[in-house]
Enzyme design. Structure first.
Site, PDB file in Angstrom:
ATOM      1  N   GLY A  12     119.008  88.700 123.103  1.00 21.00           N
ATOM      2  CA  GLY A  12     118.098  89.995 122.678  1.00 21.00           C
ATOM      3  C   GLY A  12     117.303  90.488 123.958  1.00 21.00           C
ATOM      4  N   ASP A  75     127.360  88.753 122.968  1.00 24.91           N
ATOM      5  CA  ASP A  75     128.891  88.323 122.935  1.00 24.91           C
ATOM      6  C   ASP A  75     129.038  86.816 124.029  1.00 24.91           C
ATOM      7  OD1 ASP A  75     130.579  90.435 121.857  1.00 24.91           O
ATOM      8  OD2 ASP A  75     129.624  91.724 123.389  1.00 24.91           O
ATOM      9  N   GLY A 110     118.342  83.942 127.275  1.00 28.46           N
ATOM     10  CA  GLY A 110     117.726  82.756 126.404  1.00 28.46           C
ATOM     11  C   GLY A 110     118.626  81.662 126.465  1.00 28.46           C
ATOM     12  N   THR A 133     113.256  85.595 127.263  1.00 30.01           N
ATOM     13  CA  THR A 133     113.011  85.649 125.730  1.00 30.01           C
ATOM     14  C   THR A 133     111.597  85.674 125.175  1.00 30.01           C
ATOM     15  OG1 THR A 133     113.581  84.430 123.555  1.00 30.01           O
ATOM     16  CG2 THR A 133     113.213  83.018 125.507  1.00 30.01           C
ATOM     17  N   ASP A 135     110.539  84.471 122.581  1.00 25.86           N
ATOM     18  CA  ASP A 135     110.406  83.162 121.807  1.00 25.86           C
ATOM     19  C   ASP A 135     109.675  82.233 122.580  1.00 25.86           C
ATOM     20  OD1 ASP A 135     111.844  84.807 119.925  1.00 25.86           O
ATOM     21  OD2 ASP A 135     113.851  83.835 120.226  1.00 25.86           O
TER      22      ASP A 135
HETATM   23  O1  F6P Z   1     115.646  85.698 120.372  1.00 25.02           O
HETATM   24  C1  F6P Z   1     115.050  86.852 120.447  1.00 25.02           C
HETATM   25  C2  F6P Z   1     114.848  87.264 119.133  1.00 25.02           C
HETATM   26  O2  F6P Z   1     113.967  88.703 118.913  1.00 25.02           O
HETATM   27  C3  F6P Z   1     114.462  86.365 118.216  1.00 25.02           C
HETATM   28  O3  F6P Z   1     113.080  86.236 117.866  1.00 25.02           O
HETATM   29  C4  F6P Z   1     115.134  86.898 116.730  1.00 25.02           C
HETATM   30  O4  F6P Z   1     115.306  85.747 115.761  1.00 25.02           O
HETATM   31  C5  F6P Z   1     116.209  87.394 117.231  1.00 25.02           C
HETATM   32  O5  F6P Z   1     116.130  87.738 118.568  1.00 25.02           O
HETATM   33  C6  F6P Z   1     116.604  88.716 116.547  1.00 25.02           C
HETATM   34  O6  F6P Z   1     118.091  89.034 116.890  1.00 25.02           O
HETATM   35  P1  F6P Z   1     118.654  90.352 116.896  1.00 25.02           P
HETATM   36  O7  F6P Z   1     117.884  91.302 117.815  1.00 25.02           O
HETATM   37  O8  F6P Z   1     120.036  90.086 117.187  1.00 25.02           O
HETATM   38  O9  F6P Z   1     118.367  90.873 115.478  1.00 25.02           O
END
Ligand code: F6P
Length: 373
Positions: A12, A75, A110, A133, A135
C-alpha cells in the site's frame, strides 16, 4: 566503478515515499556519483523491466507530493498473475536485476515487501529495505514511514466527528486502518479524545463497551466516540480465528492447510463488514442513535507530515550511505535517535503488535478510555 541502484515501492502507498526516493536519489547522485533507476509498480515492474531514470529532473519537486511517483502494487515475485495464470517470476526478476547492471535493489515497503525482498536476497541479490507503512507494524524499528501522517489524518477526523456526535447525542463509530495491529486506532483515539478504543490486541466484549457508554450518560455525556481498528475483534470472533489458526498450524496435508486458509479468508471477509452490526448492537444496548464513518484510504492520501518528510529524508540518505559501504541484506531501522542496519532475517515474518504493557495502553486506561475488555 560508481554503483547502480534500483528502487521500487511495493504494498500500500503511504505519504513520504516520494520524499524517501528523493533523498536516496539526491545523495546517490551528488555525494557518490551513483546511477539510480526506478522500477514501476513494485515487483511487477521489476519482472516486466519497466524502468524510469531517477535523475535530478525526476527527483525535483517531489518532497511534498503524496503517493509514489514509481507506482506500487501488491504483486509477489513468486506468485504473480501473468496472462491469467499465477506464475513464479523470481528468475525473470533476477534476470532483470542483472540486465540493468544493478549493484543493489532498494525496496520500500511493509511486511509483505520485506518477505519478498528477503526471498530475492536468498536468490543472490543485494537488497536494502526501508520500513514504510501507515500501520507501524514492522518489527525492530520504532516507527515506519507514513504512520505519522496517517495518525494526524485519523486524529483530525475524530476531532471533526466529536462536534457532530455531541450535537446529535450520538455514538459515532470511526473505522481506522492498521491491518492486524491497533497502533493507528490507539494513537489517534488517545490524541483525538475517543471514549472507547478497540484494537486487535485486546478482543472486546460488547457489554463492556455498552457499560462505558452508559456510565458516560450517567455523567451527563450522552454522546460517545468509538475508535475501531479494522482488525479489532470481539472475544467470540477472536476465539474462532484462533481455533482456525491452530488448525492451520497442525495441518499435516496440503488439503488440510488449504481448507484452514480458506476458512481464515472467509472469517476475514465476514469480519470486514462487522462495524455496521457493532453500531446496531450498541444502539440496542444503549438506546443512543449511532453512525459509522470508515476512514479507509483517506488515511494514506495527500501530503506527508513534516515528521514523515524528515523521517523519509533521514532514511533515504542513510540508505545511500549503507549502499556506499556495501552493507546489504538489511533494513534501515529507526532506533531511538539513530538509524541502524538490521539483518532482514530478523525482521521478516514478525509483526510488531502493541504489547499489552505498552505505555499507550496505560495512558488510555488512566484517561478512563474504555478498551472494551
Ligand atoms: O498496510 C496498509 C493498509 O492501508 C492497511 O492499513 C490496510 O489494511 C490495507 O493497507 C488496505 O489495502 P488496500 O490498499 O490494498 O485496500
Amino acid at each position: 566503478m560508481a554503483k547502480s541502484i534500483g528502487i521500487l515501492t511495493a504494498g500500500g502507498d503511504s505519504p513520504g515515499l516520494n520524499a524517501a526516493i528523493r533523498a536516496i536519489g539526491k545523495t546517490a547522485l551528488s555525494s557518490y556519483g551513483m546511477e539510480v533507476i526506478g522500477f514501476l509498480d513494485g515487483f511487477r515492474g521489476l519482472a516486466e523491466n519497466r524502468t524510469i531514470r531517477l535523475d535530478e529532473a525526476a527527483l525535483s519537486g517531489i518532497l511534498t507530493v503524496g503517493g509514489t511517483l514509481l507506482g506500487t502494487s501488491r504483486d509477489k515475485p513468486h506468485r504473480m498473475l501473468v496472462g491469467g495464470k499465477v506464475l513464479d517470476m523470481t528468475d525473470t526478476i533476477v534476470d532483470s536485476y542483472h540486465k540493468n547492471h544493478l549493484d543493489v535493489l532498494v525496496c520500500l515497503g511493509g511486511g509483505g515487501t520485506h518477505k519478498n525482498a528477503y526471498r530475492l536476497m536468498q536468490k543472490g541479490l543485494n537488497i536494502v529495505t526501508l520500513p514504510k507503512t501507515i500501520d507501524n507494524d514492522i518489527a525492530i524499528t520504532d516507527t515506519t514511514l507514513g504512520f505519522d501522517t496517517a495518525l494526524a489524518i485519523a486524529t483530525e477526523a475524530i476531532d471533526r466527528l466529536h462536534s457532530t456526535a455531541h450535537s446529535h447525542h450520538r455514538i459515532v463509530i470511526v473505522g481506522i486502518m492498521g491491518h492486524n495491529t491497533g497502533w493507528l486506532a490507539l494513537g489517534a483515539g488517545i490524541a483525538g479524545g475517543a471514549n472507547v478504543i478497540l484494537i486487535p490486541e485486546m478482543p472486546y466484549d460488547i457489554d463492556v463497551i455498552a457499560d462505558a457508554i452508559h456510565q458516560r450518560s450517567r455523567h451527563g455525556k450522552n454522546f460517545s466516540i468509538v475508535a475501531v481498528a479494522e482488525g479489532a475483534m470481539s472475544k467470540e470472533e477472536a476465539a474462532m480465528v484462533q481455533k482456525v489458526v491452530e488448525l492451520k498450524e497442525k495441518a499435516e496435508t496440503k488439503k488440510e492447510k488449504k481448507e484452514a486458509k480458506a476458512q481464515l479468508k472467509e472469517l476475514k471477509e465476514q469480519h470486514n463488514s462487522d462495524i455496521l452490526p457493532l453500531a446496531k448492537k450498541l444502539e440496542e444496548l444503549t438506546g443512543l442513535e449511532s453512525r459509522v464513518t470508515i476512514l479507509g484510504h483517506l488515511q494514506r492520501g495527500g501530503i506527508p507530515s513534516p515528521v514523515d518528510r524528515l523521517l523519509a529524508s533521514r532514511l533515504g540518505t542513510a540508505c545511500t550511505s549503507l549502499i556506499h559501504d556495501e552493507n546489504y541484506g538489511i533494513m534501515a531501522a529507526i532506533q531511538g535517535q539513530h538509524i541502524k542496519p538490521v539483518r532482514l532475517e530478523e525482521v521478516v515474518g514478525k509483526r510488531k503488535v502493541i504489547p499489552l504493557d505498552h505505555s499507550w495502553i496505560k495512558t488510555a486506561t488512566q484517561l478512563e478510555i474504555s478498551l472494551g475488555s
